[in-house]
Design a protein around this motif. Structure first.
Motif, short mmCIF file in Angstrom:
data_model
loop_
_atom_site.label_atom_id
_atom_site.label_comp_id
_atom_site.label_asym_id
_atom_site.label_seq_id
_atom_site.Cartn_x
_atom_site.Cartn_y
_atom_site.Cartn_z
N GLY A 48 0.80 -1.22 0.00
CA GLY A 48 0.00 0.00 0.00
C GLY A 48 0.83 1.26 0.00
O GLY A 48 0.30 2.36 -0.03
N GLN A 49 2.15 1.13 0.04
CA GLN A 49 3.05 2.27 0.09
C GLN A 49 4.15 2.06 -0.95
O GLN A 49 4.92 1.12 -0.84
CB GLN A 49 3.65 2.37 1.49
N ALA A 50 4.18 2.92 -1.95
CA ALA A 50 5.18 2.81 -3.02
C ALA A 50 5.93 4.13 -3.14
O ALA A 50 5.45 5.17 -2.70
CB ALA A 50 4.51 2.45 -4.34
N ASN A 51 7.10 4.08 -3.74
CA ASN A 51 7.86 5.31 -4.01
C ASN A 51 8.44 5.33 -5.42
O ASN A 51 9.15 6.25 -5.79
CB ASN A 51 8.96 5.52 -2.96
N LYS A 52 8.14 4.30 -6.21
CA LYS A 52 8.55 4.26 -7.62
C LYS A 52 7.49 3.48 -8.38
O LYS A 52 7.47 2.25 -8.35
CB LYS A 52 9.92 3.59 -7.77
N GLU A 53 6.61 4.22 -9.01
CA GLU A 53 5.46 3.63 -9.68
C GLU A 53 4.69 2.78 -8.68
O GLU A 53 4.25 3.29 -7.67
CB GLU A 53 5.89 2.90 -10.95
N LYS A 54 4.56 1.47 -8.91
CA LYS A 54 3.81 0.62 -7.99
C LYS A 54 4.71 -0.15 -7.03
O LYS A 54 4.23 -0.98 -6.27
CB LYS A 54 2.94 -0.36 -8.78
N ASP A 55 6.00 0.11 -7.08
CA ASP A 55 6.97 -0.60 -6.24
C ASP A 55 7.46 0.28 -5.09
O ASP A 55 7.41 1.50 -5.15
CB ASP A 55 8.19 -1.02 -7.07
N ALA A 56 7.97 -0.40 -4.08
CA ALA A 56 8.69 0.27 -3.00
C ALA A 56 10.16 -0.11 -3.18
O ALA A 56 10.48 -1.31 -3.19
CB ALA A 56 8.19 -0.19 -1.64
N VAL A 57 11.02 0.88 -3.36
CA VAL A 57 12.44 0.61 -3.56
C VAL A 57 13.23 1.21 -2.40
O VAL A 57 12.87 2.26 -1.88
CB VAL A 57 12.95 1.13 -4.93
N PHE A 58 14.27 0.51 -2.03
CA PHE A 58 15.09 0.91 -0.89
C PHE A 58 16.56 0.94 -1.28
O PHE A 58 17.05 0.01 -1.92
CB PHE A 58 14.94 -0.11 0.25
N ASP A 59 17.24 1.99 -0.83
CA ASP A 59 18.70 1.97 -0.87
C ASP A 59 19.16 1.56 0.53
O ASP A 59 18.33 1.39 1.45
CB ASP A 59 19.29 3.31 -1.34
N MET A 60 20.45 1.39 0.72
CA MET A 60 20.94 0.92 2.00
C MET A 60 20.65 1.92 3.12
O MET A 60 20.32 1.52 4.24
CB MET A 60 22.44 0.60 1.92
N ALA A 61 20.72 3.21 2.84
CA ALA A 61 20.45 4.22 3.86
C ALA A 61 19.01 4.12 4.36
O ALA A 61 18.74 4.31 5.56
CB ALA A 61 20.74 5.61 3.31
N MET A 62 18.07 3.82 3.48
CA MET A 62 16.68 3.68 3.89
C MET A 62 16.50 2.46 4.80
O MET A 62 15.75 2.51 5.77
CB MET A 62 15.77 3.57 2.67
N LEU A 63 17.20 1.38 4.50
CA LEU A 63 17.14 0.20 5.36
C LEU A 63 17.79 0.47 6.71
O LEU A 63 17.31 0.02 7.75
CB LEU A 63 17.80 -1.00 4.68
N GLU A 64 18.87 1.25 6.70
CA GLU A 64 19.55 1.62 7.95
C GLU A 64 18.68 2.53 8.81
O GLU A 64 18.82 2.54 10.04
CB GLU A 64 20.87 2.34 7.65
N ALA A 65 17.77 3.30 8.20
CA ALA A 65 16.90 4.21 8.95
C ALA A 65 15.82 3.47 9.74
O ALA A 65 15.27 4.02 10.69
CB ALA A 65 16.26 5.22 8.00
N LEU A 66 15.51 2.25 9.34
CA LEU A 66 14.55 1.45 10.10
C LEU A 66 15.22 0.98 11.39
O LEU A 66 16.45 0.88 11.45
CB LEU A 66 14.12 0.23 9.27
N PRO A 67 14.44 0.68 12.42
CA PRO A 67 15.05 0.15 13.65
C PRO A 67 15.89 -1.09 13.33
O PRO A 67 15.46 -1.94 12.55
CB PRO A 67 13.85 -0.20 14.52
#
Length: 175
Positions: A48-67
């Motif tokens: 239900g949450q996307a950031n590139k068309e219909k996909d959710a894409v992550f770089d390493m910094a985004m994964l590091e920002a999660l707990p």
């Protein structure tokens, strides 16, 4: 005076931890940020949450920002217990508002395995980005490795769960 100083330090430490936790959550509260670095993970399907068309894409910094979570466990792939660190799979599913029953996880070499979404909550699976506190290179099963805490429950030490632990993860499709 020393007690007052230590008390102020403790209060500041708690305040800093709260601010960090809120800041990490805000990064995903109003939608996923856009990756600034190389995309290392793509999530698709019933999200239900996307950031590139219909996909959710992550770089390493985004994964590091999660707990971040860690555990040390024995695996069939290493000759000693190793420490894995990364976000919980359940946190990634929540960040993308995933709704489904199965995760089709695919590796760089196109190996694909089906992981029941229920496993994420039941077993505390990590999408590891660090092995013994070091980033994982592709040749070392990285950069991402879906890993179960095998030593936490005897039932996890079986071929079923070993097969679900996919290294060189690049994509998860939610069904």
């Amino acid at each position: 005076m020393t007690i007052l100083y230590q008390s102020k330090r403790a209060v500041f430490g708690v305040f800093a931890a709260i601010v960090f936790a809120i800041g990490a959550g805000v990064a995903f509260a109003d939608g996923l940020r856009q990756p600034k670095g190389r995309i290392v993970l793509t999530m698709s399907g019933k999200i239900g949450q996307a950031n590139k068309e219909k996909d959710a894409v992550f770089d390493m910094a985004m994964l590091e920002a999660l707990p971040q979570h860690s555990f040390t466990t024995r695996t069939p792939w290493y000759d000693r217990p190793v420490k894995f660190t990364g976000p919980l799979l359940s946190d990634l599913l929540a960040a993308t508002k995933a709704q489904g029953v199965t995760i089709n996880a695919s590796a760089i070499n196109d190996y694909t395995i089906r992981i029941p979404m229920a496993d994420a909550e039941a077993h505390g699976i990590i999408v590891a980005r660090l092995l013994d506190d070091q980033p994982m290179a592709v040749r070392d099963k990285g950069p991402l490795f879906v890993i179960y805490p095998f030593d936490s429950k005897a039932e996890l030490r079986s071929s079923t769960y070993y097969e679900r632990s996919i290294w060189q993860l690049k994509r998860m499709s939610i069904e």
